[in-house]
Scaffold this motif. Structure first.
Motif, short mmCIF file in Angstrom:
data_model
loop_
_atom_site.label_atom_id
_atom_site.label_comp_id
_atom_site.label_asym_id
_atom_site.label_seq_id
_atom_site.Cartn_x
_atom_site.Cartn_y
_atom_site.Cartn_z
N TYR A 140 18.77 64.58 41.18
CA TYR A 140 18.38 63.18 40.74
C TYR A 140 17.83 62.31 39.69
O TYR A 140 17.05 63.19 38.56
CB TYR A 140 17.24 63.08 41.82
CG TYR A 140 15.71 62.86 41.56
CD1 TYR A 140 15.00 62.21 40.69
CD2 TYR A 140 14.98 64.12 41.99
CE1 TYR A 140 13.27 62.23 40.80
CE2 TYR A 140 14.20 64.55 41.72
CZ TYR A 140 13.62 63.59 40.92
OH TYR A 140 12.02 63.69 40.58
N THR A 141 18.71 61.30 39.14
CA THR A 141 17.27 60.63 38.60
C THR A 141 17.30 59.58 39.25
O THR A 141 18.56 58.54 39.49
CB THR A 141 18.07 60.70 36.89
OG1 THR A 141 19.01 61.42 36.59
CG2 THR A 141 17.73 59.22 36.24
N ILE A 142 15.94 58.81 39.07
CA ILE A 142 15.70 57.59 39.55
C ILE A 142 15.20 56.53 38.86
O ILE A 142 14.75 57.03 37.40
CB ILE A 142 14.85 57.51 40.05
CG1 ILE A 142 14.76 58.52 41.52
CG2 ILE A 142 14.02 56.08 40.92
CD1 ILE A 142 13.63 58.60 42.20
N PHE A 143 16.21 55.43 38.02
CA PHE A 143 16.03 54.44 37.65
C PHE A 143 14.90 53.29 38.41
O PHE A 143 15.23 52.68 39.29
CB PHE A 143 17.51 53.95 36.93
CG PHE A 143 18.29 54.73 36.00
CD1 PHE A 143 17.50 55.13 34.60
CD2 PHE A 143 19.46 55.46 36.86
CE1 PHE A 143 18.64 55.84 33.79
CE2 PHE A 143 19.83 56.48 35.81
CZ PHE A 143 19.48 56.40 34.55
N ARG A 144 14.04 53.20 37.81
CA ARG A 144 12.90 51.23 37.45
C ARG A 144 13.93 50.34 36.53
O ARG A 144 13.23 49.91 35.41
CB ARG A 144 12.00 51.84 38.05
CG ARG A 144 11.65 52.90 38.98
CD ARG A 144 10.05 53.62 38.59
NE ARG A 144 9.47 53.93 39.29
CZ ARG A 144 8.56 54.37 39.56
NH1 ARG A 144 7.87 54.03 38.54
NH2 ARG A 144 7.95 55.12 40.41
N PRO A 145 14.68 49.63 37.45
CA PRO A 145 15.02 48.51 36.25
C PRO A 145 14.09 47.36 37.13
O PRO A 145 13.76 47.22 37.64
CB PRO A 145 16.80 48.07 36.87
CG PRO A 145 16.79 48.99 38.06
CD PRO A 145 15.42 50.09 38.35
N ASP A 205 12.44 54.03 33.95
CA ASP A 205 12.35 52.45 33.81
C ASP A 205 13.53 51.91 33.03
O ASP A 205 14.11 53.17 31.93
CB ASP A 205 10.74 52.01 32.89
CG ASP A 205 9.88 52.46 33.48
OD1 ASP A 205 9.73 52.45 34.83
OD2 ASP A 205 8.70 51.80 32.72
N LEU A 206 13.88 51.48 33.51
CA LEU A 206 15.52 50.79 33.08
C LEU A 206 15.05 49.46 32.64
O LEU A 206 15.68 48.82 33.19
CB LEU A 206 16.46 51.11 33.70
CG LEU A 206 18.09 51.10 33.48
CD1 LEU A 206 18.43 51.53 32.87
CD2 LEU A 206 18.71 51.14 34.56
N VAL A 207 14.56 49.61 31.21
CA VAL A 207 14.42 48.54 30.59
C VAL A 207 14.85 48.25 29.64
O VAL A 207 15.19 49.25 28.57
CB VAL A 207 12.36 47.84 30.83
CG1 VAL A 207 11.75 48.03 31.79
CG2 VAL A 207 11.77 49.34 30.00
N GLY A 208 14.75 47.29 28.55
CA GLY A 208 14.99 47.16 27.09
C GLY A 208 13.73 47.18 26.06
O GLY A 208 12.89 47.23 26.34
N SER A 209 14.73 46.38 25.03
CA SER A 209 13.37 46.54 24.36
C SER A 209 12.41 45.35 23.66
O SER A 209 11.21 45.89 23.09
CB SER A 209 14.16 47.53 22.45
OG SER A 209 14.58 46.29 22.55
N GLU A 210 12.63 45.07 24.30
CA GLU A 210 11.50 43.29 24.80
C GLU A 210 11.56 43.26 25.45
O GLU A 210 12.27 42.36 26.33
CB GLU A 210 12.30 42.55 23.46
CG GLU A 210 13.43 43.04 22.17
CD GLU A 210 14.63 42.40 22.15
OE1 GLU A 210 14.65 41.54 21.29
OE2 GLU A 210 15.80 42.74 22.65
#
Ligand code: NAP
Length: 289
Positions: A140-145, A205-210
């Motif tokens: 699995y891969t779980i992403f937390r957006p 965590d599915l997050v941007g850099s800022e």
């Protein structure tokens, strides 16, 4: 990717699913996409329209696919669809289907802020869904957006609607921050996570850099549009969200905002090695409007 590499996608009509399907189709991945309603298919795509994802209909079609991207989920409850039913029980159903179909890998989008100590219903349901996946014995891969932004995600549409009315309302101080990620980056990362070993059994965590304060995000988003920005009290914001259940912005949307969640972008960058779109630049370019 290999031509006979077949991937199943659930919740095919949703915002993330539409973009991921397009991306994978353009990369010659064979797709089996499932939705409750009819939708337009892309190249290399087989469509399944099913109200309740009944096994008899679905199992023969998805058998021996390599992976499944589970994008069914809700962020607002109603009498018919509550978090337990859709975020937890439905995920259980999809895991069972995946096992019977001999699917090897499941990719799931949970939510930023999910943890074993979070006491809100939305987060608890996503946490339980994560646990089911981890215990499933599937890779699995779980992403937390955080907020996944594009031209037509719910959050962007919500802000654009306010711009049309000439006023964007900020609940409370607006000093709490969000860490949005661009949908094209999400598509690339999800696609990589299917086969790249670095994503194996990871929760990311599915997050941007800022990390940007909501106040600044709204200012950048609406620049050059002559929109008034008005702070409203949290009491008013919650009252509106509670008393107008049909409105796009629900109580849990507020909870997510005020939650001020920050994600580990560095880890995502190290594993994905993609070049991320700067959200500030995206907003400055006004490409979301
Ligand atoms: N977008 C974000 O910023 C964000 C942030 C954090 C987490 N997430 C998670 O990522 C996933 C995809 O998000 P999204 O933005 O693409 O959401 P979305 O546009 O609302 O899509 C979710 C899809 O779930 C399916 N669904 C909803 N209720 C269902 C039900 N009762 N039975 C069966 N299927 C149902 C629908 O698919 P069909 O209409 O095709 O049947 C719907 O299109 C969700 O799990 C969401 O919680 C998204």
């Amino acid at each position: 990717m290999e031509k006979d590499f077949q991937i199943v996608i659930t919740g095919a009509s949703g915002f993330v699913a539409k973009n991921v399907r397009k991306h994978l189709s353009e990369n010659n991945v064979k797709l089996i996409s499932i939705s409750r309603k009819n939708f337009k298919k892309f190249k290399n795509e087989t469509k399944i329209v099913s109200r309740n994802y009944d096994e008899k209909n679905i199992l023969p079609k998805i058998k021996n696919s390599y992976g499944l991207i589970h994008l069914v989920g809700i962020g607002k409850q109603s009498i018919k669809n509550n978090y337990n039913l859709i975020n937890v029980d439905f995920t259980k159903k999809i895991i069972n289907l995946s096992k019977k179909a001999k699917i090897k890998k499941i990719v799931y989008t949970s939510g930023l802020g999910v943890s074993k100590s979070n006491s809100l219903g939305y987060f608890i349901s996503k946490y339980q869904a994560e646990k089911l996946i981890i215990k499933s014995n599937l890779d699995y891969t779980i992403f937390r957006p955080s907020y996944i932004v594009g031209k037509d995600d719910l959050f962007t549409k919500y802000l654009k609607k306010q711009i049309k009315k000439g006023e964007i309302q900020i609940p409370g101080s607006g000093n709490y921050s969000i860490q949005p990620i661009y949908i094209n980056d999400v598509c690339e990362i999800i696609s990589k996570s299917l086969t790249d070993k670095k994503f194996k059994k990871q929760t990311l965590d599915l997050v941007g850099s800022e990390s940007i304060s909501y106040q600044n995000y709204v200012k950048l988003f609406s620049r050059k549009t002559q929109t008034r920005i008005k702070k409203i009290s949290l009491e008013t914001a919650y009252h509106d969200a509670i008393s107008k259940p049909q409105s796009e912005f629900g109580v849990d949307d507020l909870n997510l905002l005020i939650g001020d969640f920050k994600g580990d972008h560095k880890k995502l960058l190290n594993i994905s090695k993609i070049s991320f779109q700067s959200i500030r630049e995206l907003l400055e370019s006004r490409r979301l409007l």
